[in-house]
Motif scaffolding. Structure first.
Motif, mmCIF file in Angstrom:
data_model
loop_
_atom_site.group_PDB
_atom_site.id
_atom_site.type_symbol
_atom_site.label_atom_id
_atom_site.label_comp_id
_atom_site.label_asym_id
_atom_site.label_seq_id
_atom_site.Cartn_x
_atom_site.Cartn_y
_atom_site.Cartn_z
ATOM 1 N N GLY A 38 25.128 -7.038 82.245
ATOM 2 C CA GLY A 38 25.320 -7.846 83.443
ATOM 3 C C GLY A 38 24.564 -7.285 84.629
ATOM 4 O O GLY A 38 24.051 -6.171 84.605
ATOM 5 N N TRP A 39 24.480 -8.076 85.684
ATOM 6 C CA TRP A 39 23.906 -7.621 86.941
ATOM 7 C C TRP A 39 24.768 -8.192 88.064
ATOM 8 O O TRP A 39 24.984 -9.395 88.127
ATOM 9 C CB TRP A 39 22.457 -8.061 87.093
ATOM 10 C CG TRP A 39 21.725 -7.300 88.169
ATOM 11 C CD1 TRP A 39 21.295 -7.769 89.365
ATOM 12 C CD2 TRP A 39 21.371 -5.916 88.134
ATOM 13 N NE1 TRP A 39 20.692 -6.773 90.088
ATOM 14 C CE2 TRP A 39 20.715 -5.623 89.347
ATOM 15 C CE3 TRP A 39 21.537 -4.897 87.199
ATOM 16 C CZ2 TRP A 39 20.241 -4.349 89.661
ATOM 17 C CZ3 TRP A 39 21.064 -3.634 87.504
ATOM 18 C CH2 TRP A 39 20.417 -3.361 88.718
ATOM 19 N N PRO A 40 25.313 -7.348 88.914
ATOM 20 C CA PRO A 40 26.327 -7.812 89.866
ATOM 21 C C PRO A 40 25.796 -8.823 90.874
ATOM 22 O O PRO A 40 24.618 -8.778 91.263
ATOM 23 C CB PRO A 40 26.774 -6.521 90.541
ATOM 24 C CG PRO A 40 25.650 -5.567 90.344
ATOM 25 C CD PRO A 40 25.033 -5.919 89.036
ATOM 26 N N GLU A 41 26.690 -9.732 91.293
ATOM 27 C CA GLU A 41 26.327 -10.722 92.289
ATOM 28 C C GLU A 41 25.900 -10.064 93.593
ATOM 29 O O GLU A 41 25.065 -10.601 94.334
ATOM 30 C CB GLU A 41 27.502 -11.672 92.531
ATOM 31 C CG GLU A 41 27.753 -12.645 91.395
ATOM 32 C CD GLU A 41 26.544 -13.532 91.118
ATOM 33 O OE1 GLU A 41 25.893 -13.989 92.099
ATOM 34 O OE2 GLU A 41 26.229 -13.740 89.929
ATOM 35 N N GLU A 42 26.487 -8.907 93.890
ATOM 36 C CA GLU A 42 26.133 -8.179 95.098
ATOM 37 C C GLU A 42 24.644 -7.857 95.144
ATOM 38 O O GLU A 42 24.066 -7.706 96.230
ATOM 39 C CB GLU A 42 26.958 -6.890 95.163
ATOM 40 C CG GLU A 42 26.634 -5.997 96.336
ATOM 41 C CD GLU A 42 27.323 -4.644 96.259
ATOM 42 O OE1 GLU A 42 27.098 -3.817 97.152
ATOM 43 O OE2 GLU A 42 28.078 -4.403 95.295
ATOM 44 N N ARG B 208 22.159 -9.733 93.876
ATOM 45 C CA ARG B 208 21.394 -10.957 93.655
ATOM 46 C C ARG B 208 21.235 -11.688 94.978
ATOM 47 O O ARG B 208 22.113 -11.620 95.843
ATOM 48 C CB ARG B 208 22.084 -11.871 92.632
ATOM 49 C CG ARG B 208 22.148 -11.311 91.222
ATOM 50 C CD ARG B 208 22.890 -12.264 90.289
ATOM 51 N NE ARG B 208 23.006 -11.749 88.944
ATOM 52 C CZ ARG B 208 22.125 -11.967 87.972
ATOM 53 N NH1 ARG B 208 21.061 -12.735 88.212
ATOM 54 N NH2 ARG B 208 22.297 -11.450 86.776
ATOM 55 N N LEU C 252 26.969 -0.632 83.199
ATOM 56 C CA LEU C 252 27.403 -1.857 83.869
ATOM 57 C C LEU C 252 26.258 -2.829 84.060
ATOM 58 O O LEU C 252 26.483 -3.994 84.391
ATOM 59 C CB LEU C 252 28.021 -1.509 85.228
ATOM 60 C CG LEU C 252 29.196 -0.528 85.181
ATOM 61 C CD1 LEU C 252 29.643 -0.171 86.595
ATOM 62 C CD2 LEU C 252 30.343 -1.106 84.368
ATOM 63 N N GLY D 221 32.651 3.295 93.858
ATOM 64 C CA GLY D 221 31.904 2.367 93.022
ATOM 65 C C GLY D 221 31.209 3.055 91.877
ATOM 66 O O GLY D 221 31.621 4.143 91.446
#
Length: 504
Positions: A199-203, A205, A297, A247
């Protein structure tokens, strides 16, 4: 006496401009830093298969090395597993050397000049690190605080603090032992131009772009472009990996040579990241809860090792109430009690897990940076945490023998060669993490003997007990840049050193 004036003077000059209060402590730290690097260099000269050393002899006073050109090196006895700064001078024929860079220059072997420059830089940077070290007996409260305690860097590499391309300001701003806060940035890259694993976090993008975290040194010196501010983070021992408070850990591309290697994140590593993480997490479940692997992650690259990043869990997630997770490399740099009984318990735990996974088909690169130990409130070692899967080795043949489906991976991670597999684990865990924690060959031997009862009797265990221990030939690798990949030394087994010590 001659002392690599260029590197030492350059750092002194810069330090006078950017942190003048440290200048006196830096100057005072230089003799000890020379001894620390010389100690590591002497270990390599005595124990690595350097082609221009044609003979070695040991007597009650130390080692004598005969060079191919007829000259002779003479120095004190060298336990290959010992840590600390115990070498003050080496003699080349009749001349005394207390400066590792000068000694390497005068040896005049192939590639000596370039390596001498690295040694000079290592001395100067180590003196800077020691000058700015924080002395505290209080237990750190966060994972990154443990890593700041590792002031001297690699316990056996002469380039323990070599950071070419880093100014004094850079070292103070980015070196974990200087306790900085680093402002990570991001660079926007169209998602269509990126390879993403997991995945790649929305933060991270923005519209059709991925925002790739970038180390500020990388942005300034390699990408040569500005990056948008993202978040404050604390650098870990790896320098390019940073802890975001509350985090993940962020592994950034940092195309600088640190100790031996230029650090970047290959496209291969990004492509393998999610598959490797899932496989390792499932395999760790076969250790009865004794091992956790920090999960990936997400990983992304703009198809360039210079612009890539990986996000992974913080090891702190695997600490229960009252427990703490400590990088093994930090054990020797803290006030933790390390009695013979504690060392035996830790060794037993580490070998139980390492040999179990090796038998199943995975060789961990379990050196003191990748391997962490979960400690109870009374410092009892309970479990291990492993991070950074980029350099493990996987044996499909061994996995199949245990009915385990190999991961869908190819390339350098895959090998059925028993020598490759054992070198990976034994060289990193036994000759690396355990040896550095024990602090000497006899102490390592005692810990191994105490840990052996109860370990499963496998061919790998027999090899560990009966054969010389493999260790990366770190100096040979720096002096033979035309030879790619790892090169190895066969160190005298600690059991042999133990018998020799008892007979003296």
């Amino acid at each position: 006496m001659y002392h690599s004036p260029t590197a030492e003077a350059e750092i002194a000059e810069e330090l006078a401009a950017v942190r003048p209060a440290l200048l006196g402590r830096y100057t005072a730290a230089l003799p000890g830093a020379r001894g620390a690097v010389l100690t590591r260099l002497w270990r390599a000269l005595v124990h690595e298969p350097l082609p221009w050393i044609t003979g070695r002899a040991t007597d009650a006073e130390g080692h004598t090395l005969r060079l191919a050109d007829g000259r002779t090196l003479r120095g004190p006895y060298c336990d290959p597993y010992a840590t600390g700064d115990h070498v003050r001078a080496i003699r080349l024929d009749r001349e005394r050397y207390d400066d590792p860079a000068r000694l390497m220059t005068d040896l005049a072997v192939p590639h000596a000049a370039a390596f001498a420059g690295e040694l000079a830089g290592s001395v100067a940077s180590l003196a800077l690190s020691r000058a700015d070290a924080e002395v505290s007996k209080e237990r750190p409260g966060h994972d990154w605080e443990w890593e700041q305690r590792v002031v001297d860097g690699h316990p056996y590499h002469p380039n323990c603090r070599s950071r070419p391309g880093f100014s004094v300001a850079d070292q103070l701003a980015y070196g974990p032992e200087h306790r900085p806060v680093v402002l990570l940035g991001t660079v926007a890259v169209p998602a269509s131009e990126c390879l993403v694993s997991g995945g790649w976090p929305e933060e991270l993008r923005a519209g059709g772009d991925l925002l790739l975290p970038v180390h500020p040194w990388q942005a300034a010196h390699v990408l040569k472009r500005s990056a948008e501010p993202w978040c404050a983070a604390r650098p870990l021992m790896a320098l390019r990996t940073l802890a975001v408070p509350g985090g993940p850990h962020v592994k950034t591309a940092l195309s600088a040579r640190l100790t031996s290697s230029v650090r970047d994140i290959s496209v291969y590593s990004v492509r393998a990241s999610a598959t490797l993480s899932s496989f390792a997490t499932e395999l760790a479940e076969r250790t009865d809860g004794l091992l956790h692997v920090t999960r990936a992650l997400g990983a992304a690259t703009a198809h360039s090792p210079d612009l890539a990043a990986q996000l992974r869990e913080s090891p702190e997630l695997y600490a229960g109430p009252g427990e703490r997770v400590v990088p093994v490399a930090a054990l020797a740099a803290t006030e933790l009690p390390r009695s013979a009984e504690w060392m035996a318990a830790f060794t037993r735990l580490a070998l139980t897990i390492g040999l179990r996974l090796l038998d199943l088909g995975v060789a961990l690169e379990a050196h003191g940076q990748n391997l962490l130990v979960v400690l109870a409130a009374d410092d009892t070692p309970l479990r291990l945490v492993y991070r950074d899967l980029a350099d493990i080795r996987i044996s499909p043949e061994r996995l199949a023998r245990h009915g385990i489906t190999p991961p869908a991976l190819t390339g350098r991670l895959i090998s059925d060669d028993v020598t490759v597999l054992r070198r990976k684990l034994f060289g990193s865990l036994v000759a690396g993490a355990l040896a550095a924690t024990a602090g000497s060959g006899p102490a390592l031997a005692a810990a191994l003997r105490a840990a052996l009862p109860g370990l499963p009797r496998t061919p790998d265990l027999a090899a560990l007990c009966e054969e010389p221990l493999p260790a990366k030939a770190l100096t040979l690798m720096r002096l033979s840049p035309e030879t790619p990949g790892d090169q190895w030394a066969a160190l005298p087994h600690p059991f042999v050193l133990e018998r020799g010590a008892s007979g003296q």
